[in-house]
Design a protein around this motif. Structure first.
Motif, short mmCIF file in Angstrom:
data_model
loop_
_atom_site.label_atom_id
_atom_site.label_comp_id
_atom_site.label_asym_id
_atom_site.label_seq_id
_atom_site.Cartn_x
_atom_site.Cartn_y
_atom_site.Cartn_z
N ALA A 30 0.79 -1.24 -0.14
CA ALA A 30 0.05 0.04 0.20
C ALA A 30 0.75 1.38 0.01
O ALA A 30 0.72 2.42 -0.59
CB ALA A 30 -0.98 0.05 1.34
N SER A 31 1.94 1.35 0.62
CA SER A 31 2.90 2.56 0.83
C SER A 31 3.58 2.69 -0.58
O SER A 31 3.65 3.82 -1.16
CB SER A 31 4.02 2.11 1.86
OG SER A 31 3.29 2.04 3.17
N GLU A 32 3.93 1.60 -1.31
CA GLU A 32 4.31 1.55 -2.64
C GLU A 32 3.48 2.37 -3.50
O GLU A 32 3.81 3.14 -4.37
CB GLU A 32 5.03 0.20 -3.23
CG GLU A 32 5.90 -0.17 -2.53
CD GLU A 32 6.08 -1.78 -2.84
OE1 GLU A 32 5.52 -2.17 -3.78
OE2 GLU A 32 7.12 -2.22 -2.22
N ASP A 33 2.23 2.01 -3.36
CA ASP A 33 0.85 2.41 -4.17
C ASP A 33 0.97 3.86 -3.96
O ASP A 33 0.87 4.77 -4.90
CB ASP A 33 -0.34 1.76 -3.88
CG ASP A 33 -0.56 0.39 -4.32
OD1 ASP A 33 0.29 0.00 -5.20
OD2 ASP A 33 -1.31 -0.22 -3.85
N LEU A 34 1.07 4.50 -2.51
CA LEU A 34 0.87 5.82 -2.45
C LEU A 34 2.10 6.45 -2.94
O LEU A 34 2.03 7.63 -3.39
CB LEU A 34 1.07 5.97 -0.80
CG LEU A 34 -0.11 5.26 -0.08
CD1 LEU A 34 -0.20 5.62 1.42
CD2 LEU A 34 -1.54 6.09 -0.56
N GLU A 109 -4.23 2.41 -8.72
CA GLU A 109 -5.72 2.59 -8.30
C GLU A 109 -5.79 2.54 -6.99
O GLU A 109 -5.51 1.64 -6.24
CB GLU A 109 -6.41 1.27 -8.81
CG GLU A 109 -7.80 1.23 -8.57
CD GLU A 109 -8.55 -0.19 -9.04
OE1 GLU A 109 -9.46 -0.19 -8.99
OE2 GLU A 109 -7.77 -0.93 -9.47
N LEU A 110 -6.21 3.91 -6.27
CA LEU A 110 -6.23 4.22 -4.68
C LEU A 110 -7.51 3.98 -4.43
O LEU A 110 -8.61 4.03 -5.09
CB LEU A 110 -5.80 5.68 -4.77
CG LEU A 110 -4.44 5.80 -4.68
CD1 LEU A 110 -4.16 7.55 -4.27
CD2 LEU A 110 -3.68 4.98 -3.94
N ALA A 111 -7.68 3.56 -3.29
CA ALA A 111 -9.00 3.40 -2.46
C ALA A 111 -9.61 4.86 -2.39
O ALA A 111 -8.83 5.62 -2.05
CB ALA A 111 -8.58 2.70 -1.04
N PRO A 112 -10.80 4.97 -2.52
CA PRO A 112 -11.43 6.06 -2.45
C PRO A 112 -11.28 6.94 -1.00
O PRO A 112 -10.93 7.92 -0.92
CB PRO A 112 -13.00 5.69 -2.36
CG PRO A 112 -13.32 4.62 -3.08
CD PRO A 112 -11.79 3.79 -2.84
N ARG A 113 -11.09 6.05 0.11
CA ARG A 113 -10.49 6.82 1.53
C ARG A 113 -9.20 7.38 1.21
O ARG A 113 -8.86 8.26 2.18
CB ARG A 113 -10.99 5.72 2.65
CG ARG A 113 -12.56 5.63 2.68
CD ARG A 113 -12.85 4.84 3.79
NE ARG A 113 -12.55 5.29 5.17
CZ ARG A 113 -12.77 4.67 6.20
NH1 ARG A 113 -13.17 3.51 6.37
NH2 ARG A 113 -12.70 5.70 7.38
N ALA A 114 -8.43 6.48 0.87
CA ALA A 114 -6.96 6.73 0.56
C ALA A 114 -6.75 8.15 -0.13
O ALA A 114 -5.97 9.17 0.36
CB ALA A 114 -6.11 5.59 -0.04
#
Length: 131
Positions: A30-34, A109-114
């Motif tokens: 998840a941190s890599e996605d961010l 593709e990020l989560a809406p809340r993220a």
């Protein structure tokens, strides 16, 4: 490799239940996605690349937890390989099929809340600030 933006303990608090056994791996992905989503974001960091502003630190932790929460809810394991399926039944009507979510302009593709956590902190790409 940099450390994840959130800890398994923070994820457990976010989820309201103990973090899954593979929380460290999920938070790292998840941190890599961010990181990929924030390639154009500008904020102060220390020599290790970690943010200095506590508000940014919290926003990144929240976004990482939200990303994992969303992946768990959609059946993704953090690899992006699983598809998102929907299913709706109302009385005699039943609809199902693959949903067509797509990656944002950053290819992630990020989560809406993220995404909302990042926007509230002013980290989303495309924001122009006067110097």
């Amino acid at each position: 490799m940099r450390r994840p933006y959130a800890s398994p303990e923070q994820l457990g608090t976010w989820l309201g239940q103990p973090a899954p056994p593979d929380a460290e791996r999920l938070l790292a992905r998840a941190s890599e996605d961010l990181d990929s989503a924030l390639l154009t974001a500008v904020y102060r960091v220390d020599e290790d690349g970690d943010p200095l502003d506590p508000r940014i630190v919290q926003a990144l932790a929240d976004a990482a937890c939200a990303q994992v929460e969303w992946q768990l809810a959609t059946g993704d394991d953090g690899t992006g390989a699983s598809g998102t399926w929907d299913s709706v039944s109302i009385g005699p009507v039943s609809l199902s099929g693959r949903t067509g979510r797509s990656a944002g302009p950053t290819g992630v593709e990020l989560a809406p809340r993220a995404d909302r956590a990042l926007r509230r902190a002013g980290l989303s790409p495309g924001r122009v600030r006067a110097w």
